[in-house]
Write a protein that holds these residues in place. Sequence first.
Motif, PDB file in Angstrom:
ATOM      1  N   THR A  76       0.831  -1.205   0.000  1.00 27.78           N
ATOM      2  CA  THR A  76       0.000   0.000   0.000  1.00 27.78           C
ATOM      3  C   THR A  76       0.864   1.252   0.000  1.00 27.78           C
ATOM      4  N   SER A  77       2.147   1.068   0.219  1.00 26.20           N
ATOM      5  CA  SER A  77       3.129   2.153   0.272  1.00 26.20           C
ATOM      6  C   SER A  77       4.503   1.505   0.244  1.00 26.20           C
ATOM      7  N   PRO A  78       5.513   2.203  -0.295  1.00 26.15           N
ATOM      8  CA  PRO A  78       6.879   1.659  -0.266  1.00 26.15           C
ATOM      9  C   PRO A  78       7.611   1.979   1.030  1.00 26.15           C
ATOM     10  N   GLU A  79       6.924   2.518   2.016  1.00 25.62           N
ATOM     11  CA  GLU A  79       7.566   3.074   3.209  1.00 25.62           C
ATOM     12  C   GLU A  79       8.432   2.083   3.962  1.00 25.62           C
ATOM     13  N   PHE A  80       7.918   0.879   4.226  1.00 19.48           N
ATOM     14  CA  PHE A  80       8.652  -0.040   5.090  1.00 19.48           C
ATOM     15  C   PHE A  80       9.981  -0.490   4.476  1.00 19.48           C
ATOM     16  N   PRO A  81      10.013  -0.960   3.223  1.00 18.74           N
ATOM     17  CA  PRO A  81      11.321  -1.313   2.661  1.00 18.74           C
ATOM     18  C   PRO A  81      12.237  -0.107   2.467  1.00 18.74           C
ATOM     19  N   MET A  82      11.667   1.071   2.234  1.00 21.24           N
ATOM     20  CA  MET A  82      12.518   2.255   2.118  1.00 21.24           C
ATOM     21  C   MET A  82      13.201   2.551   3.443  1.00 21.24           C
ATOM     22  N   LYS A  83      12.498   2.348   4.544  1.00 27.71           N
ATOM     23  CA  LYS A  83      13.106   2.574   5.854  1.00 27.71           C
ATOM     24  C   LYS A  83      14.172   1.529   6.151  1.00 27.71           C
ATOM     25  N   ARG A  84      13.994   0.333   5.638  1.00 23.07           N
ATOM     26  CA  ARG A  84      15.046  -0.671   5.779  1.00 23.07           C
ATOM     27  C   ARG A  84      16.300  -0.236   5.016  1.00 23.07           C
ATOM     28  N   LEU A  85      16.120   0.356   3.838  1.00 22.39           N
ATOM     29  CA  LEU A  85      17.258   0.868   3.078  1.00 22.39           C
ATOM     30  C   LEU A  85      17.956   1.988   3.846  1.00 22.39           C
ATOM     31  N   LEU A  86      17.179   2.882   4.449  1.00 19.87           N
ATOM     32  CA  LEU A  86      17.759   3.975   5.219  1.00 19.87           C
ATOM     33  C   LEU A  86      18.552   3.448   6.408  1.00 19.87           C
ATOM     34  N   SER A  87      18.000   2.448   7.098  1.00 19.39           N
ATOM     35  CA  SER A  87      18.718   1.871   8.238  1.00 19.39           C
ATOM     36  C   SER A  87      19.998   1.180   7.797  1.00 19.39           C
ATOM     37  N   ALA A  88      20.002   0.654   6.567  1.00 21.26           N
ATOM     38  CA  ALA A  88      21.180  -0.049   6.058  1.00 21.26           C
ATOM     39  C   ALA A  88      22.259   0.908   5.566  1.00 21.26           C
ATOM     40  N   GLY A  89      21.941   2.222   5.502  1.00 21.62           N
ATOM     41  CA  GLY A  89      22.978   3.187   5.154  1.00 21.62           C
ATOM     42  C   GLY A  89      22.794   3.917   3.848  1.00 21.62           C
ATOM     43  N   SER A  90      21.601   3.885   3.271  1.00 20.14           N
ATOM     44  CA  SER A  90      21.391   4.620   2.028  1.00 20.14           C
ATOM     45  C   SER A  90      21.472   6.123   2.276  1.00 20.14           C
ATOM     46  N   GLU A  91      21.609   6.876   1.193  1.00 17.62           N
ATOM     47  CA  GLU A  91      21.516   8.332   1.277  1.00 17.62           C
ATOM     48  C   GLU A  91      20.056   8.724   1.049  1.00 17.62           C
TER      49      GLU A  91
END
Length: 331
Positions: A76-91
């Motif tokens: 319903t939103s890309p929010e959860f995997p995007m937050k996983r990317l942020l936690s993993a060190g994305s910009e």
Amino acid sequence: MAVEHDDWKPSASFSELRRRGELLRGIREYFHAEQVLEVETPMLSCAATVDPHIDSFSAEFCPVGTTVRQTVYLHTSPEFPMKRLLSAGSEDIYYLGRVFRNGEAGGRHNPEFTMLEWYRLGIDHHTLMDDVSSLLSSVTPFREVGRYSYQQLFEQHFGINPHTASDQALEKLVHEKVDASLQGLARNDWLDLLFSAVIEPELGGYENDQLEGVYVYDFPASMSALSRIMTDKSGQQVSARFELFINGVELANGYHELADGEEQDARFRNDQEARKSLGRPVYPYDQRMVDALKGGFPDCAGVAMGIDRLHMLMAQTRQIADVLAFDFHRA
């Protein structure tokens, strides 16, 4: 009933489809210039939304040669995997693509629609409002015409403080301003009715071919969703989030993102209980996202924007079919 023999044709005109293509290109050019990375996230997940007011589509994954059946959900939103990317060190990152919500089709809604979501590191929701205005000004005639706290608007329209007013006072106002027959609602429901029926239609506008936007911020702490809770200047606890309205339409919803995994876990569980009490399906929530927050989440702000709604505002239509190549009824 007469059968439509031309329902194979697109629901939107080609002039609107060209406008849409230019809008999508302009968004990507803005983020490219800002050095924000476009990411793709899974559309199918073993977890779903637990928002009490949103339903997910489900499907079955059936591995070839087995009798296994695994339930999966369209995001319903890309929010959860995007937050996983942020936690993993994305910009800084953004997503531009389709999301899916089970429910009504027609008017302003389509079960599949286009969402833009992005996250900026090291800023709060107030600075993110600047970024939203900058993006919109780059892709359409837009100007910001105001920023108001949730409390300011309730004081202007009703003469009350929404954070401290009694439930009885809110119910009385709903009976006077909205619907005298409503009974037994929760506090947030009374607030939502007053906001959506009385305040929201007056927010923002459309003048001289220009979209005019109004930001509303510092919602009640009970409406925090996935945002942080902060203390405002008066010492009141509020949600660190905002919504953008143009011509009475909610276009974007932004947060100073919650970074506490334990708190997020508790909120998800509370949402599941809320869904259960409403008689709605109780979905599994994204434990991997919770684990990502617990592992360390950067200070950031994020916002989701409905691109179909933006296109509708640009086209001055209230029918989503007018901006889609094929709406749900022609899909």
